[in-house]
Design a protein around this motif. Structure first.
Motif, PDB file in Angstrom:
ATOM      1  N   ALA A 294      35.543  -0.570  30.627  1.00 24.99           N
ATOM      2  CA  ALA A 294      36.480  -0.399  29.518  1.00 24.99           C
ATOM      3  C   ALA A 294      37.713  -1.278  29.689  1.00 24.99           C
ATOM      4  CB  ALA A 294      36.887   1.071  29.405  1.00 24.99           C
ATOM      5  N   VAL A 295      38.245  -1.354  30.912  1.00 26.04           N
ATOM      6  CA  VAL A 295      39.419  -2.193  31.160  1.00 26.04           C
ATOM      7  C   VAL A 295      39.069  -3.664  30.997  1.00 26.04           C
ATOM      8  CG1 VAL A 295      41.074  -2.892  32.931  1.00 26.04           C
ATOM      9  CG2 VAL A 295      40.506  -0.485  32.645  1.00 26.04           C
ATOM     10  N   ALA A 296      37.908  -4.085  31.537  1.00 28.90           N
ATOM     11  CA  ALA A 296      37.500  -5.490  31.400  1.00 28.90           C
ATOM     12  C   ALA A 296      37.277  -5.867  29.942  1.00 28.90           C
ATOM     13  CB  ALA A 296      36.229  -5.734  32.218  1.00 28.90           C
ATOM     14  N   GLY A 297      36.729  -4.953  29.153  1.00 28.46           N
ATOM     15  CA  GLY A 297      36.570  -5.236  27.725  1.00 28.46           C
ATOM     16  C   GLY A 297      37.894  -5.372  27.002  1.00 28.46           C
ATOM     17  N   THR A 298      38.875  -4.578  27.407  1.00 32.87           N
ATOM     18  CA  THR A 298      40.209  -4.694  26.817  1.00 32.87           C
ATOM     19  C   THR A 298      40.830  -6.053  27.136  1.00 32.87           C
ATOM     20  OG1 THR A 298      40.513  -2.309  27.068  1.00 32.87           O
ATOM     21  CG2 THR A 298      42.481  -3.630  26.681  1.00 32.87           C
ATOM     22  N   VAL A 299      40.707  -6.481  28.378  1.00 35.11           N
ATOM     23  CA  VAL A 299      41.223  -7.797  28.754  1.00 35.11           C
ATOM     24  C   VAL A 299      40.477  -8.901  28.016  1.00 35.11           C
ATOM     25  CG1 VAL A 299      41.531  -9.405  30.682  1.00 35.11           C
ATOM     26  CG2 VAL A 299      41.993  -6.978  30.998  1.00 35.11           C
ATOM     27  N   GLY A 300      39.154  -8.734  27.848  1.00 35.30           N
ATOM     28  CA  GLY A 300      38.391  -9.725  27.098  1.00 35.30           C
ATOM     29  C   GLY A 300      38.814  -9.807  25.642  1.00 35.30           C
ATOM     30  N   SER A 301      39.136  -8.663  25.026  1.00 35.05           N
ATOM     31  CA  SER A 301      39.635  -8.684  23.642  1.00 35.05           C
ATOM     32  C   SER A 301      40.952  -9.444  23.549  1.00 35.05           C
ATOM     33  CB  SER A 301      39.818  -7.247  23.141  1.00 35.05           C
ATOM     34  OG  SER A 301      38.597  -6.542  23.141  1.00 35.05           O
ATOM     35  N   TRP A 302      41.851  -9.197  24.501  1.00 32.95           N
ATOM     36  CA  TRP A 302      43.118  -9.933  24.502  1.00 32.95           C
ATOM     37  C   TRP A 302      42.876 -11.420  24.742  1.00 32.95           C
ATOM     38  CZ3 TRP A 302      45.052 -12.672  28.698  1.00 32.95           C
ATOM     39  CH2 TRP A 302      46.345 -13.190  28.540  1.00 32.95           C
ATOM     40  N   TYR A 303      41.942 -11.757  25.606  1.00 36.59           N
ATOM     41  CA  TYR A 303      41.729 -13.153  25.998  1.00 36.59           C
ATOM     42  C   TYR A 303      41.069 -13.953  24.878  1.00 36.59           C
ATOM     43  CZ  TYR A 303      40.576 -17.021  29.147  1.00 36.59           C
ATOM     44  OH  TYR A 303      40.485 -18.255  29.743  1.00 36.59           O
ATOM     45  N   ALA A 309      43.246  -9.557  17.821  1.00 41.25           N
ATOM     46  CA  ALA A 309      42.542  -8.432  18.422  1.00 41.25           C
ATOM     47  C   ALA A 309      42.860  -7.153  17.666  1.00 41.25           C
ATOM     48  CB  ALA A 309      42.931  -8.291  19.894  1.00 41.25           C
ATOM     49  N   SER A 310      41.970  -6.178  17.802  1.00 40.17           N
ATOM     50  CA  SER A 310      42.168  -4.905  17.116  1.00 40.17           C
ATOM     51  C   SER A 310      43.356  -4.162  17.725  1.00 40.17           C
ATOM     52  CB  SER A 310      40.898  -4.052  17.225  1.00 40.17           C
ATOM     53  OG  SER A 310      40.601  -3.792  18.580  1.00 40.17           O
ATOM     54  N   ALA A 311      43.830  -3.174  16.983  1.00 36.32           N
ATOM     55  CA  ALA A 311      45.007  -2.438  17.437  1.00 36.32           C
ATOM     56  C   ALA A 311      44.708  -1.591  18.669  1.00 36.32           C
ATOM     57  CB  ALA A 311      45.533  -1.546  16.304  1.00 36.32           C
ATOM     58  N   ASP A 312      43.470  -1.150  18.828  1.00 32.97           N
ATOM     59  CA  ASP A 312      43.096  -0.303  19.962  1.00 32.97           C
ATOM     60  C   ASP A 312      41.825  -0.865  20.597  1.00 32.97           C
ATOM     61  OD1 ASP A 312      42.963   1.651  21.815  1.00 32.97           O
ATOM     62  OD2 ASP A 312      42.491   3.284  20.442  1.00 32.97           O
ATOM     63  N   PRO A 313      41.927  -1.968  21.343  1.00 32.27           N
ATOM     64  CA  PRO A 313      40.715  -2.549  21.939  1.00 32.27           C
ATOM     65  C   PRO A 313      40.114  -1.686  23.029  1.00 32.27           C
ATOM     66  CG  PRO A 313      42.664  -3.689  22.744  1.00 32.27           C
ATOM     67  CD  PRO A 313      43.136  -2.744  21.677  1.00 32.27           C
ATOM     68  N   SER A 470      43.490   0.839  40.448  1.00 26.13           N
ATOM     69  CA  SER A 470      42.123   0.565  39.993  1.00 26.13           C
ATOM     70  C   SER A 470      42.114  -0.133  38.642  1.00 26.13           C
ATOM     71  CB  SER A 470      41.341   1.876  39.917  1.00 26.13           C
ATOM     72  OG  SER A 470      41.892   2.745  38.941  1.00 26.13           O
ATOM     73  N   VAL A 471      43.016   0.277  37.746  1.00 29.15           N
ATOM     74  CA  VAL A 471      43.115  -0.387  36.440  1.00 29.15           C
ATOM     75  C   VAL A 471      43.603  -1.818  36.610  1.00 29.15           C
ATOM     76  CG1 VAL A 471      44.288  -0.337  34.209  1.00 29.15           C
ATOM     77  CG2 VAL A 471      43.478   1.780  35.231  1.00 29.15           C
ATOM     78  N   VAL A 472      44.613  -2.019  37.444  1.00 30.13           N
ATOM     79  CA  VAL A 472      45.150  -3.365  37.662  1.00 30.13           C
ATOM     80  C   VAL A 472      44.100  -4.264  38.297  1.00 30.13           C
ATOM     81  CG1 VAL A 472      46.882  -4.682  38.926  1.00 30.13           C
ATOM     82  CG2 VAL A 472      47.530  -2.562  37.792  1.00 30.13           C
ATOM     83  N   GLU A 473      43.386  -3.759  39.278  1.00 34.70           N
ATOM     84  CA  GLU A 473      42.364  -4.569  39.953  1.00 34.70           C
ATOM     85  C   GLU A 473      41.243  -4.955  38.993  1.00 34.70           C
ATOM     86  OE1 GLU A 473      39.717  -4.461  44.064  1.00 34.70           O
ATOM     87  OE2 GLU A 473      40.575  -2.623  43.243  1.00 34.70           O
ATOM     88  N   SER A 474      40.809  -4.018  38.153  1.00 37.64           N
ATOM     89  CA  SER A 474      39.770  -4.340  37.167  1.00 37.64           C
ATOM     90  C   SER A 474      40.255  -5.388  36.180  1.00 37.64           C
ATOM     91  CB  SER A 474      39.353  -3.063  36.425  1.00 37.64           C
ATOM     92  OG  SER A 474      38.810  -2.112  37.310  1.00 37.64           O
ATOM     93  N   ALA A 475      41.499  -5.257  35.735  1.00 38.37           N
ATOM     94  CA  ALA A 475      42.043  -6.221  34.779  1.00 38.37           C
ATOM     95  C   ALA A 475      42.208  -7.601  35.416  1.00 38.37           C
ATOM     96  CB  ALA A 475      43.378  -5.721  34.238  1.00 38.37           C
ATOM     97  N   VAL A 476      42.637  -7.650  36.672  1.00 45.94           N
ATOM     98  CA  VAL A 476      42.775  -8.933  37.363  1.00 45.94           C
ATOM     99  C   VAL A 476      41.419  -9.622  37.486  1.00 45.94           C
ATOM    100  CG1 VAL A 476      43.288  -9.978  39.602  1.00 45.94           C
ATOM    101  CG2 VAL A 476      44.895  -8.385  38.583  1.00 45.94           C
ATOM    102  N   SER A 477      40.406  -8.869  37.874  1.00 48.20           N
ATOM    103  CA  SER A 477      39.064  -9.452  37.996  1.00 48.20           C
ATOM    104  C   SER A 477      38.554  -9.955  36.650  1.00 48.20           C
ATOM    105  CB  SER A 477      38.097  -8.407  38.569  1.00 48.20           C
ATOM    106  OG  SER A 477      38.541  -7.934  39.815  1.00 48.20           O
ATOM    107  N   ALA A 478      38.777  -9.177  35.592  1.00 46.47           N
ATOM    108  CA  ALA A 478      38.325  -9.600  34.269  1.00 46.47           C
ATOM    109  C   ALA A 478      39.052 -10.852  33.809  1.00 46.47           C
ATOM    110  CB  ALA A 478      38.534  -8.467  33.258  1.00 46.47           C
ATOM    111  N   LEU A 479      40.365 -10.919  34.038  1.00 47.34           N
ATOM    112  CA  LEU A 479      41.130 -12.092  33.633  1.00 47.34           C
ATOM    113  C   LEU A 479      40.681 -13.331  34.407  1.00 47.34           C
ATOM    114  CD1 LEU A 479      43.385 -13.288  31.940  1.00 47.34           C
ATOM    115  CD2 LEU A 479      45.024 -12.524  33.659  1.00 47.34           C
ATOM    116  N   TYR A 480      40.389 -13.145  35.694  1.00 45.21           N
ATOM    117  CA  TYR A 480      39.929 -14.278  36.486  1.00 45.21           C
ATOM    118  C   TYR A 480      38.563 -14.758  36.006  1.00 45.21           C
ATOM    119  CZ  TYR A 480      38.926 -17.194  40.511  1.00 45.21           C
ATOM    120  OH  TYR A 480      38.615 -18.261  41.310  1.00 45.21           O
TER     121      TYR A 480
END
Length: 530
Positions: A294-303, A309-313, A470-480
């Motif tokens: 879910a966190v990686a998908g949110t980062v992907g929507s922003w990216y 992007a939708s209001a609630d990705p 855990s949220v930050v680590e997932s988002a960092v991995s997705a952004l990378y």
């Protein structure tokens, strides 16, 4: 030979209303002087000539940009999702069946009761932990680079201080361990010197992700809900395993009838305990990986979709994680769970049988395999979140990514992980020091009351930070992964951030299709338009 005469074909003229309707049916482009651009397809349409493989490689967030499910979105790895749901039902049945059997013998374990004072202190600890987590995110956003150097320097200082303390003991074993710690401190210093140029890149990742988490607090809400689900699952699982162990004890204490049924029942209960351990790990990892997807998908929507992007990705990413990608999450989590259960069983057997070379080698191999598979799955689930593929296809893509830029992945994960670990430790210590002193005064110095309370508030503070980490680590991995797979998307969406990435780290290898002289990789039409 003479040319044949020209043949002129006359078409009847179209009505003016028909031509106006056809013109208005196409999107207009007032910023362009080229009339042909007015008849271009919408940004959500698939590119002309796009192959099935190119369509599959488009991120799921691009496919769902129109507000509905993508035509190519199918449920992946469905049998493993059904197997996961069946094992949940099986654990509940085991808890009920063995619970009735044990309760008939009057052997149900008792439960401790938390005092009112301890409950009050723990409630305040939750509030303090939430405040500290918010402040920690603000620090990550503004001073990520300083925190990276602080965490790295703290580990070196800890190694050196422990080594000096051991060397002053004048004991042979202590001197050997102290020299080893000094060597580790020197190696850590050399490692920091070698990766000093990559610190800025990890700092940019951390600060960007901290901003994303603050602007999308729904990611933290999903993580908190997952924590509640895990706690409820642990309660149910604990009842099942406690009743099973008591039933196993009844099989041992029951007098034998001279047959072999007693040994069969005892062995069946032992196998059931192992399956319960697999079930525990499987459920916990599924819940954890659903949050990661879910966190990686949110980062992907922003990216890929920002600023459209939708209001609630996060809501849409969670829906994909619990529907189309749930089977892939269950499959990857099952692999890790079986390895961890085997490792736990081998460790218990080794302690019971005593030390041995073969058992030690087996434990070492299982531990290495456990760490490797969990690291590998972390990035494979990122591909599942971004592209909606099967777990096996995502694993192949993850392997290609690690082969192309594995060193950089390890370095950024190590640097980010050290900062997040320091945050968990500091959060627990803040709770333990502040509220532990209050607990000591509240319980009038009773060690049996305030010391367990101090330990509990330490776990609450560290757990709250672990939730955020855990949220930050997932988002960092997705952004990378997004940047490594398609850096041009970031250059189009946010040129400023793209310049920071490039200047901070020149060593991130681009995909094969992005290398100089090669054809660009196929991207979704929405990303092309952005």
């Amino acid at each position: 030979h003479p040319r044949p005469p020209k043949r002129t074909v006359h078409f009847p003229p179209l009505p003016t209303s028909t031509m106006s309707a056809a013109y208005e049916s196409f999107p207009q482009s007032p910023q362009s002087d080229n009339v042909a651009q007015s008849y271009a397809p919408t940004v959500h349409a698939a590119p002309q000539g796009a192959s099935a493989q190119q369509e599959l490689e488009r991120p799921m967030v691009e496919k769902e940009a129109r507000g509905g499910p993508a035509p190519t979105a199918r449920y992946r790895d469905v049998p493993f999702a059904l197997l996961f749901l069946l094992q949940l039902v099986a654990v509940a049945i085991v808890a009920i069946a063995n619970g009735k059997r044990v309760s008939s013998q009057g052997l149900l374990p008792g439960a401790g009761i938390m005092s009112a004072g301890m409950l009050r202190i723990c409630t305040v600890a939750c509030v303090v932990s939430a405040v500290f987590a918010t402040c920690w995110l603000a620090l990550l956003r503004r001073h990520a680079r300083s925190l990276i150097w602080l965490s790295a320097g703290s580990s070196v200082a800890l190694y050196a201080a422990t080594a000096i303390w051991l060397l002053t003991g004048h004991h042979g074993a202590a001197t050997t361990v102290g020299l080893g710690l000094l060597a580790m401190a020197a190696a850590q210093c050399y490692y920091l010197y070698c990766v000093r140029e990559r610190v800025a890149f990890s700092a940019v990742l951390l600060s960007t992700v901290a901003s994303l988490v603050q602007s999308h607090p729904a990611m933290l809400t999903v993580a908190l809900a997952a924590l509640v689900v895990c706690v409820l699952w642990i309660v149910v699982w604990s009842v099942a395993v406690a009743c099973t162990l008591h039933a196993r004890a009844l099989d041992v204490l029951r007098p034998s009838n001279g047959g072999g049924d007693d040994h069969v029942g005892y062995g069946a209960q032992g196998g059931l305990v192992f399956l319960l351990v697999v079930s525990f790990y499987w459920t916990v990892h599924v819940v954890k990986n659903v949050v990661h997807v879910a966190v990686a998908g949110t980062v992907g929507s922003w990216y890929f979709l920002s600023p459209q992007a939708s209001a609630d990705p996060t809501k849409r990413s969670l829906q994909r994680a619990l529907t189309t990608s749930f089977g892939s999450v269950c499959l990857g989590s099952l692999v890790v769970s079986v390895i961890r259960a085997l490792r736990l069983g081998a460790s218990a057997m080794s302690r019971r049988a005593g030390p041995g070379v073969v058992r030690s080698c087996l434990l070492c191999a299982l531990g290495f395999l456990d760490v490797l598979v969990r690291f590998f799955n972390h990035y494979a689930f990122t591909h599942v979140a971004l592209y909606g593929k099967h777990f096996t296809s995502a694993s192949r893509d993850c392997w290609a990514l690690l082969v192309r830029c594995g060193v950089d992945v390890l370095v950024q994960k190590d640097m980010v992980g050290s900062v997040l670990a320091m945050g968990c430790l500091v959060g627990g210590l803040v709770n333990a020091l502040c509220l532990g002193a209050w607990a000591r005064g509240f319980f009038h110095g009773d060690v049996h009351e305030w010391l367990p309370t101090a330990g509990l508030v330490f776990m609450i503070g560290a757990g709250a930070q672990l939730l955020v980490s855990s949220v930050v680590e997932s988002a960092v991995s997705a952004l990378y992964v997004c940047y490594a797979e398609d850096p041009n998307a970031l250059a189009t969406v946010n040129p400023e951030l793209y310049a920071c990435f490039v200047n901070a780290n020149h060593a991130v290898p681009l995909p094969a299709a992005q290398e100089e002289g090669a054809a660009p990789r196929a991207r979704g039409p929405l990303a092309q338009a952005l």
